[in-house]
Design a protein around this motif. Structure first.
Motif, PDB file in Angstrom:
ATOM      1  N   MET A   1       0.903  -1.128   0.021  1.00  0.00           N
ATOM      2  CA  MET A   1      -0.155  -0.018   0.127  1.00  0.00           C
ATOM      3  C   MET A   1       0.704   1.114  -0.010  1.00  0.00           C
ATOM      4  SD  MET A   1      -2.895   1.098   2.658  1.00  0.00           S
ATOM      5  CE  MET A   1      -3.999   0.199   2.158  1.00  0.00           C
ATOM      6  N   ARG A   2       0.420   2.243  -0.659  1.00  0.00           N
ATOM      7  CA  ARG A   2       1.301   3.286  -1.018  1.00  0.00           C
ATOM      8  C   ARG A   2       0.483   4.730  -0.443  1.00  0.00           C
ATOM      9  NH1 ARG A   2       4.928   6.614  -0.634  1.00  0.00           N
ATOM     10  NH2 ARG A   2       6.043   7.260  -2.390  1.00  0.00           N
ATOM     11  N   ASP A   3       1.116   5.476   0.405  1.00  0.00           N
ATOM     12  CA  ASP A   3       0.277   6.499   0.978  1.00  0.00           C
ATOM     13  C   ASP A   3       1.194   7.585   1.323  1.00  0.00           C
ATOM     14  OD1 ASP A   3      -1.308   8.446   2.546  1.00  0.00           O
ATOM     15  OD2 ASP A   3      -2.077   6.888   3.697  1.00  0.00           O
ATOM     16  N   ASN A   4       1.331   8.637   0.339  1.00  0.00           N
ATOM     17  CA  ASN A   4       2.028   9.858   0.597  1.00  0.00           C
ATOM     18  C   ASN A   4       1.863  10.590   1.965  1.00  0.00           C
ATOM     19  OD1 ASN A   4       3.188   9.541  -1.920  1.00  0.00           O
ATOM     20  ND2 ASN A   4       1.721  11.078  -2.879  1.00  0.00           N
ATOM     21  N   HIS A   5       1.046  10.339   2.619  1.00  0.00           N
ATOM     22  CA  HIS A   5       0.656  10.886   4.150  1.00  0.00           C
ATOM     23  C   HIS A   5       1.593  10.381   4.903  1.00  0.00           C
ATOM     24  CE1 HIS A   5      -0.964  13.346   7.274  1.00  0.00           C
ATOM     25  NE2 HIS A   5      -1.255  11.984   7.792  1.00  0.00           N
ATOM     26  N   PHE A   6       1.648   8.934   4.716  1.00  0.00           N
ATOM     27  CA  PHE A   6       2.492   8.107   5.522  1.00  0.00           C
ATOM     28  C   PHE A   6       3.780   8.637   5.577  1.00  0.00           C
ATOM     29  CE2 PHE A   6       5.001   4.494   6.283  1.00  0.00           C
ATOM     30  CZ  PHE A   6       5.024   4.102   7.636  1.00  0.00           C
ATOM     31  N   VAL A   7       4.330   8.736   4.559  1.00  0.00           N
ATOM     32  CA  VAL A   7       5.723   9.111   4.230  1.00  0.00           C
ATOM     33  C   VAL A   7       6.022  10.488   5.166  1.00  0.00           C
ATOM     34  CG1 VAL A   7       7.630   9.621   2.654  1.00  0.00           C
ATOM     35  CG2 VAL A   7       5.903   7.815   2.152  1.00  0.00           C
ATOM     36  N   ARG A   8       4.989  11.040   5.489  1.00  0.00           N
ATOM     37  CA  ARG A   8       5.248  12.551   6.038  1.00  0.00           C
ATOM     38  C   ARG A   8       5.285  12.407   7.794  1.00  0.00           C
ATOM     39  NH1 ARG A   8       2.449  17.030   2.585  1.00  0.00           N
ATOM     40  NH2 ARG A   8       2.957  18.121   4.399  1.00  0.00           N
ATOM     41  N   THR A   9       4.958  10.976   8.203  1.00  0.00           N
ATOM     42  CA  THR A   9       4.874  10.901   9.740  1.00  0.00           C
ATOM     43  C   THR A   9       6.098  10.465  10.260  1.00  0.00           C
ATOM     44  OG1 THR A   9       4.402   8.477   9.404  1.00  0.00           O
ATOM     45  CG2 THR A   9       2.400   9.958   9.278  1.00  0.00           C
ATOM     46  N   THR A  64      -0.180  -1.875   6.550  1.00  0.00           N
ATOM     47  CA  THR A  64       1.178  -1.724   6.210  1.00  0.00           C
ATOM     48  C   THR A  64       1.463  -0.932   5.053  1.00  0.00           C
ATOM     49  OG1 THR A  64       0.503  -3.548   4.792  1.00  0.00           O
ATOM     50  CG2 THR A  64       1.170  -4.239   7.207  1.00  0.00           C
ATOM     51  N   PHE A  65       2.660  -0.531   4.820  1.00  0.00           N
ATOM     52  CA  PHE A  65       3.192   0.431   3.782  1.00  0.00           C
ATOM     53  C   PHE A  65       4.609  -0.040   3.338  1.00  0.00           C
ATOM     54  CE2 PHE A  65       0.431   2.826   6.924  1.00  0.00           C
ATOM     55  CZ  PHE A  65      -0.305   3.353   6.027  1.00  0.00           C
ATOM     56  N   ASP A  66       4.567  -0.252   2.108  1.00  0.00           N
ATOM     57  CA  ASP A  66       5.831  -0.712   1.505  1.00  0.00           C
ATOM     58  C   ASP A  66       6.408   0.453   1.000  1.00  0.00           C
ATOM     59  OD1 ASP A  66       5.186  -3.125   2.409  1.00  0.00           O
ATOM     60  OD2 ASP A  66       5.027  -3.865   0.353  1.00  0.00           O
ATOM     61  N   ILE A  67       7.766   0.930   1.396  1.00  0.00           N
ATOM     62  CA  ILE A  67       8.181   2.196   1.052  1.00  0.00           C
ATOM     63  C   ILE A  67       9.724   1.739   0.343  1.00  0.00           C
ATOM     64  CG2 ILE A  67       9.068   4.543   1.743  1.00  0.00           C
ATOM     65  CD1 ILE A  67       6.301   4.420   1.971  1.00  0.00           C
ATOM     66  N   GLU A  71      13.105   6.745  -1.697  1.00  0.00           N
ATOM     67  CA  GLU A  71      11.946   7.641  -1.644  1.00  0.00           C
ATOM     68  C   GLU A  71      12.101   8.607  -0.438  1.00  0.00           C
ATOM     69  OE1 GLU A  71       8.321   6.029  -2.127  1.00  0.00           O
ATOM     70  OE2 GLU A  71       8.873   4.760  -3.927  1.00  0.00           O
ATOM     71  N   ILE A  72      12.792   8.212   0.678  1.00  0.00           N
ATOM     72  CA  ILE A  72      12.881   9.008   1.954  1.00  0.00           C
ATOM     73  C   ILE A  72      14.114   9.301   2.213  1.00  0.00           C
ATOM     74  CG2 ILE A  72      10.527   8.122   2.649  1.00  0.00           C
ATOM     75  CD1 ILE A  72      11.874   5.976   4.363  1.00  0.00           C
ATOM     76  N   THR A  73      15.077   9.568   1.513  1.00  0.00           N
ATOM     77  CA  THR A  73      16.621   9.825   1.686  1.00  0.00           C
ATOM     78  C   THR A  73      16.593  11.330   2.269  1.00  0.00           C
ATOM     79  OG1 THR A  73      17.022   9.985  -0.437  1.00  0.00           O
ATOM     80  CG2 THR A  73      17.656   7.955   0.644  1.00  0.00           C
ATOM     81  N   HIS A  74      15.936  11.738   2.970  1.00  0.00           N
ATOM     82  CA  HIS A  74      15.831  13.219   3.679  1.00  0.00           C
ATOM     83  C   HIS A  74      16.334  13.036   5.036  1.00  0.00           C
ATOM     84  CE1 HIS A  74      14.155  14.157  -0.102  1.00  0.00           C
ATOM     85  NE2 HIS A  74      13.062  13.262   0.067  1.00  0.00           N
ATOM     86  N   VAL A  83       8.471  15.525   0.713  1.00  0.00           N
ATOM     87  CA  VAL A  83       7.635  14.873   0.141  1.00  0.00           C
ATOM     88  C   VAL A  83       6.319  15.182   0.113  1.00  0.00           C
ATOM     89  CG1 VAL A  83       6.646  12.562   0.491  1.00  0.00           C
ATOM     90  CG2 VAL A  83       9.024  12.842   1.218  1.00  0.00           C
ATOM     91  N   ARG A  84       5.829  15.149  -1.122  1.00  0.00           N
ATOM     92  CA  ARG A  84       4.340  15.673  -1.422  1.00  0.00           C
ATOM     93  C   ARG A  84       3.357  14.483  -1.870  1.00  0.00           C
ATOM     94  NH1 ARG A  84       5.116  20.809  -0.632  1.00  0.00           N
ATOM     95  NH2 ARG A  84       6.939  21.818  -1.205  1.00  0.00           N
TER      96      ARG A  84
END
Length: 84
Positions: A1-9, A64-67, A71-74, A83-84
């Motif tokens: 599952m992909r969720d851009n909001h999740f990446v910002r948590t 669950t979120f697969d990332i 994508e998150i090398t910040h 990340v937007r």
């Protein structure tokens, strides 16, 4: 599952499993994060896993979120802004 909001948590404290070899099978809690690494507490030891080149499965609020790490090398504090 992909969720851009999740990446910002906040990812520290979440359950994570590394899906990519040679780190596959490492699972536990994220205890630290830098721009390029996660430190994962697994079976009583801490393992540092690079973000680039690896895929991670996080569990958050029963989902669950697969990332991909690339994508998150910040820095954690910058990821929320970039990340937007």
């Amino acid at each position: 599952m992909r969720d851009n909001h999740f990446v910002r948590t906040e990812l520290i404290g979440l359950d994570v499993e590394v899906l990519s070899a040679p780190y596959s099978g490492i699972a536990g809690k994220v205890v630290d994060e830098t721009k390029n690494t996660f430190t994962i507490e697994s079976a009583g030891t801490e393992r540092m896993v690079p973000k680039p080149g690896n895929e991670f499965r996080f569990t958050h609020e029963g989902r669950t979120f697969d990332i991909r790490g690339s994508e998150i090398t910040h820095r954690p504090e910058d990821r929320i802004k970039k990340v937007r």
